[in-house]
Design a protein around this motif. Sequence first.
Motif, mmCIF file in Angstrom:
data_model
loop_
_atom_site.group_PDB
_atom_site.id
_atom_site.type_symbol
_atom_site.label_atom_id
_atom_site.label_comp_id
_atom_site.label_asym_id
_atom_site.label_seq_id
_atom_site.Cartn_x
_atom_site.Cartn_y
_atom_site.Cartn_z
ATOM 1 N N ILE A 195 29.164 34.628 -23.384
ATOM 2 C CA ILE A 195 30.223 33.823 -22.775
ATOM 3 C C ILE A 195 29.659 33.164 -21.516
ATOM 4 C CG2 ILE A 195 32.437 33.975 -21.554
ATOM 5 C CD1 ILE A 195 33.234 36.126 -23.623
ATOM 6 N N VAL A 196 29.922 31.886 -21.326
ATOM 7 C CA VAL A 196 29.299 31.090 -20.263
ATOM 8 C C VAL A 196 30.010 31.333 -18.924
ATOM 9 C CG1 VAL A 196 28.696 28.755 -19.525
ATOM 10 C CG2 VAL A 196 28.641 29.351 -21.970
ATOM 11 N N PRO A 197 29.266 31.690 -17.863
ATOM 12 C CA PRO A 197 29.908 31.977 -16.569
ATOM 13 C C PRO A 197 30.038 30.755 -15.664
ATOM 14 C CG PRO A 197 27.606 32.677 -16.509
ATOM 15 C CD PRO A 197 27.838 32.073 -17.868
ATOM 16 N N PHE A 198 31.229 30.618 -15.078
ATOM 17 C CA PHE A 198 31.517 29.590 -14.078
ATOM 18 C C PHE A 198 31.940 30.290 -12.785
ATOM 19 C CE2 PHE A 198 32.161 27.540 -18.119
ATOM 20 C CZ PHE A 198 31.789 26.216 -17.944
ATOM 21 N N LEU A 199 31.878 29.572 -11.669
ATOM 22 C CA LEU A 199 32.241 30.134 -10.364
ATOM 23 C C LEU A 199 33.250 29.245 -9.649
ATOM 24 C CD1 LEU A 199 31.703 32.169 -7.998
ATOM 25 C CD2 LEU A 199 29.943 30.555 -7.215
ATOM 26 N N LYS A 200 34.354 29.837 -9.210
ATOM 27 C CA LYS A 200 35.301 29.126 -8.341
ATOM 28 C C LYS A 200 34.656 28.998 -6.954
ATOM 29 C CE LYS A 200 39.348 30.422 -5.613
ATOM 30 N NZ LYS A 200 40.073 29.199 -5.328
ATOM 31 N N ILE A 201 34.571 27.775 -6.428
ATOM 32 C CA ILE A 201 33.863 27.578 -5.156
ATOM 33 C C ILE A 201 34.761 27.087 -4.022
ATOM 34 C CG2 ILE A 201 31.647 27.114 -6.283
ATOM 35 C CD1 ILE A 201 32.186 24.097 -5.510
ATOM 36 N N ASP A 202 35.990 26.649 -4.331
ATOM 37 C CA ASP A 202 36.809 26.108 -3.240
ATOM 38 C C ASP A 202 37.308 27.222 -2.331
ATOM 39 O OD1 ASP A 202 39.801 26.780 -3.881
ATOM 40 O OD2 ASP A 202 38.963 26.106 -5.785
ATOM 41 N N LEU A 217 44.625 18.488 -0.401
ATOM 42 C CA LEU A 217 43.184 18.424 -0.587
ATOM 43 C C LEU A 217 42.598 19.830 -0.489
ATOM 44 C CD1 LEU A 217 42.403 15.356 1.708
ATOM 45 C CD2 LEU A 217 42.425 15.364 -0.790
ATOM 46 N N MET A 218 41.322 19.949 -0.807
ATOM 47 C CA MET A 218 40.633 21.216 -0.601
ATOM 48 C C MET A 218 40.252 21.376 0.869
ATOM 49 S SD MET A 218 38.082 21.407 -3.879
ATOM 50 C CE MET A 218 37.503 19.711 -3.726
ATOM 51 N N LYS A 219 40.293 22.590 1.358
ATOM 52 C CA LYS A 219 39.727 22.868 2.672
ATOM 53 C C LYS A 219 38.217 22.632 2.607
ATOM 54 C CE LYS A 219 43.073 26.422 4.053
ATOM 55 N NZ LYS A 219 43.276 27.875 4.324
ATOM 56 N N PRO A 220 37.562 22.353 3.743
ATOM 57 C CA PRO A 220 36.109 22.149 3.719
ATOM 58 C C PRO A 220 35.378 23.373 3.150
ATOM 59 C CG PRO A 220 37.034 21.476 5.830
ATOM 60 C CD PRO A 220 38.139 22.157 5.087
ATOM 61 N N ILE A 221 34.371 23.115 2.310
ATOM 62 C CA ILE A 221 33.530 24.196 1.778
ATOM 63 C C ILE A 221 32.278 24.215 2.650
ATOM 64 C CG2 ILE A 221 32.466 25.185 -0.284
ATOM 65 C CD1 ILE A 221 34.222 23.272 -1.947
ATOM 66 N N THR A 222 32.347 24.935 3.748
ATOM 67 C CA THR A 222 31.319 24.849 4.783
ATOM 68 C C THR A 222 29.979 25.445 4.357
ATOM 69 O OG1 THR A 222 32.208 26.881 5.755
ATOM 70 C CG2 THR A 222 32.987 24.792 6.670
ATOM 71 N N ASP A 223 30.007 26.365 3.401
ATOM 72 C CA ASP A 223 28.763 27.024 2.988
ATOM 73 C C ASP A 223 28.330 26.582 1.595
ATOM 74 O OD1 ASP A 223 30.840 28.184 1.585
ATOM 75 O OD2 ASP A 223 30.021 30.218 1.674
ATOM 76 N N LEU A 224 28.659 25.339 1.229
ATOM 77 C CA LEU A 224 28.464 24.893 -0.151
ATOM 78 C C LEU A 224 27.013 25.021 -0.614
ATOM 79 C CD1 LEU A 224 29.595 23.692 -2.738
ATOM 80 C CD2 LEU A 224 29.250 21.406 -1.766
ATOM 81 N N ASP A 225 26.054 24.548 0.195
ATOM 82 C CA ASP A 225 24.647 24.602 -0.221
ATOM 83 C C ASP A 225 24.203 26.033 -0.483
ATOM 84 O OD1 ASP A 225 24.388 21.868 -0.101
ATOM 85 O OD2 ASP A 225 23.546 21.841 1.921
ATOM 86 N N GLU A 226 24.578 26.942 0.405
ATOM 87 C CA GLU A 226 24.209 28.346 0.235
ATOM 88 C C GLU A 226 24.900 28.945 -0.988
ATOM 89 O OE1 GLU A 226 22.758 32.143 0.515
ATOM 90 O OE2 GLU A 226 22.009 30.311 1.458
ATOM 91 N N LEU A 227 26.156 28.597 -1.182
ATOM 92 C CA LEU A 227 26.913 29.120 -2.319
ATOM 93 C C LEU A 227 26.316 28.651 -3.650
ATOM 94 C CD1 LEU A 227 29.343 30.763 -3.252
ATOM 95 C CD2 LEU A 227 30.773 28.733 -2.925
ATOM 96 N N LEU A 228 25.920 27.385 -3.716
ATOM 97 C CA LEU A 228 25.315 26.856 -4.939
ATOM 98 C C LEU A 228 23.948 27.501 -5.189
ATOM 99 C CD1 LEU A 228 26.234 23.070 -4.607
ATOM 100 C CD2 LEU A 228 27.384 24.833 -5.980
ATOM 101 N N LYS A 229 23.214 27.781 -4.119
ATOM 102 C CA LYS A 229 21.926 28.481 -4.252
ATOM 103 C C LYS A 229 22.136 29.874 -4.849
ATOM 104 C CE LYS A 229 17.943 29.880 -1.381
ATOM 105 N NZ LYS A 229 18.098 31.346 -1.311
ATOM 106 N N GLU A 257 33.069 13.570 -4.891
ATOM 107 C CA GLU A 257 32.024 13.638 -3.860
ATOM 108 C C GLU A 257 31.351 15.010 -3.872
ATOM 109 O OE1 GLU A 257 31.493 13.293 1.018
ATOM 110 O OE2 GLU A 257 33.469 12.962 0.112
ATOM 111 N N ILE A 258 32.150 16.055 -3.889
ATOM 112 C CA ILE A 258 31.581 17.408 -3.933
ATOM 113 C C ILE A 258 30.964 17.668 -5.306
ATOM 114 C CG2 ILE A 258 32.109 19.871 -3.733
ATOM 115 C CD1 ILE A 258 34.388 19.066 -1.807
ATOM 116 N N GLY A 259 31.591 17.120 -6.351
ATOM 117 C CA GLY A 259 31.049 17.280 -7.701
ATOM 118 C C GLY A 259 29.617 16.776 -7.812
ATOM 119 N N LYS A 260 29.304 15.689 -7.122
ATOM 120 C CA LYS A 260 27.934 15.163 -7.181
ATOM 121 C C LYS A 260 26.931 16.100 -6.505
ATOM 122 C CE LYS A 260 28.520 10.279 -8.047
ATOM 123 N NZ LYS A 260 27.913 8.962 -7.815
ATOM 124 N N GLN A 261 27.354 16.784 -5.441
ATOM 125 C CA GLN A 261 26.489 17.790 -4.817
ATOM 126 C C GLN A 261 26.221 18.945 -5.786
ATOM 127 O OE1 GLN A 261 29.078 17.681 -0.875
ATOM 128 N NE2 GLN A 261 27.249 18.888 -0.521
#
Length: 294
Positions: free
Chosen positions: A97-104, A116-128, A161-165
């Motif tokens: 089963i394919v895993p996804f992650l809620k990031i907002d 709108l979504m609150k800022p995802i301040t740690d996005l780069d670290e979270l994606l890493k 915008e966040i989707g492209k990151q």
Amino acid sequence: MNEKQFDKVKNGKGFIAALDQSGGSTPKALAAYGVLENSYSNEDEMFTLVHDMRTRIITSPAFDAAHILGAILFEQTMDREIEGMYTADYLTEKKDIVPFLKIDKGLADEANGVQLMKPITDLDELLKRANERHIFGTKMRSVIKEANEEGIQAVVDQQFEIGKQIIAAGLVPIIEPEVDIHSADKAACEAILKTEIHKHLDQLQDNENIMLKLTIPTETNLYRELIDHPRVVRVVALSGGYSTDVANEKLKANDGLIASFSRALSQDLNANQTDDEFNNSLEKAVKSIYEASI
């Protein structure tokens, strides 16, 4: 990107299970499961109990790849283990089963008829970390309550915008601009939303792919053009507060739309059920949602 997982999500039969209740919605999810707030005294204990609930769901024989394509996880679930394996690895290796992650990080206050979504301040670290934990894709939610063009445009702009990151990090984003099922302007909201999403899809490059998670539309098959767009891997539907039966009936009417249900998946599960009772209840929900999705 894992091409086998990409093909499964794009072409497989089944649905995406949403197991991503986070801080604010966790007490409500636990209460619905029969675990009341007096059962825990702090946040750590609460998250341990909700992980126990999710572990019971994921390890159940009813939670299988024959019916379920993927599962959306909360960040803490990603970082915890099931039977000695990180949750995403367990899903991939033991369940296929394919895993996804809620990031907002939750919703901002309402303005212009939307949240709108609150800022995802740690996005780069979270994606890493998501890549390190072998996550395939992400999910992020906004909410639309009124047919306000400026507000809906802001929601879609922020999501893409966040989707492209996220795409740049090698993951597939699930873009979720939820239309409130109780909105007096629901059909009008959806018409504006479809137009705005289509504009952004047409601007994506050939190597930029996204998924969409949308409220089941008032107008049947409204989102067919989005489902067929070459940059869209899959369009999934949220249950939005509808009961399982109502959500399934609405879903069946929309060709190519598959489920990504949360409450509708787990509404009949209870901590006090025996394993047989629990597995039978989950199997019934899984099969009904699967049938509606195909």
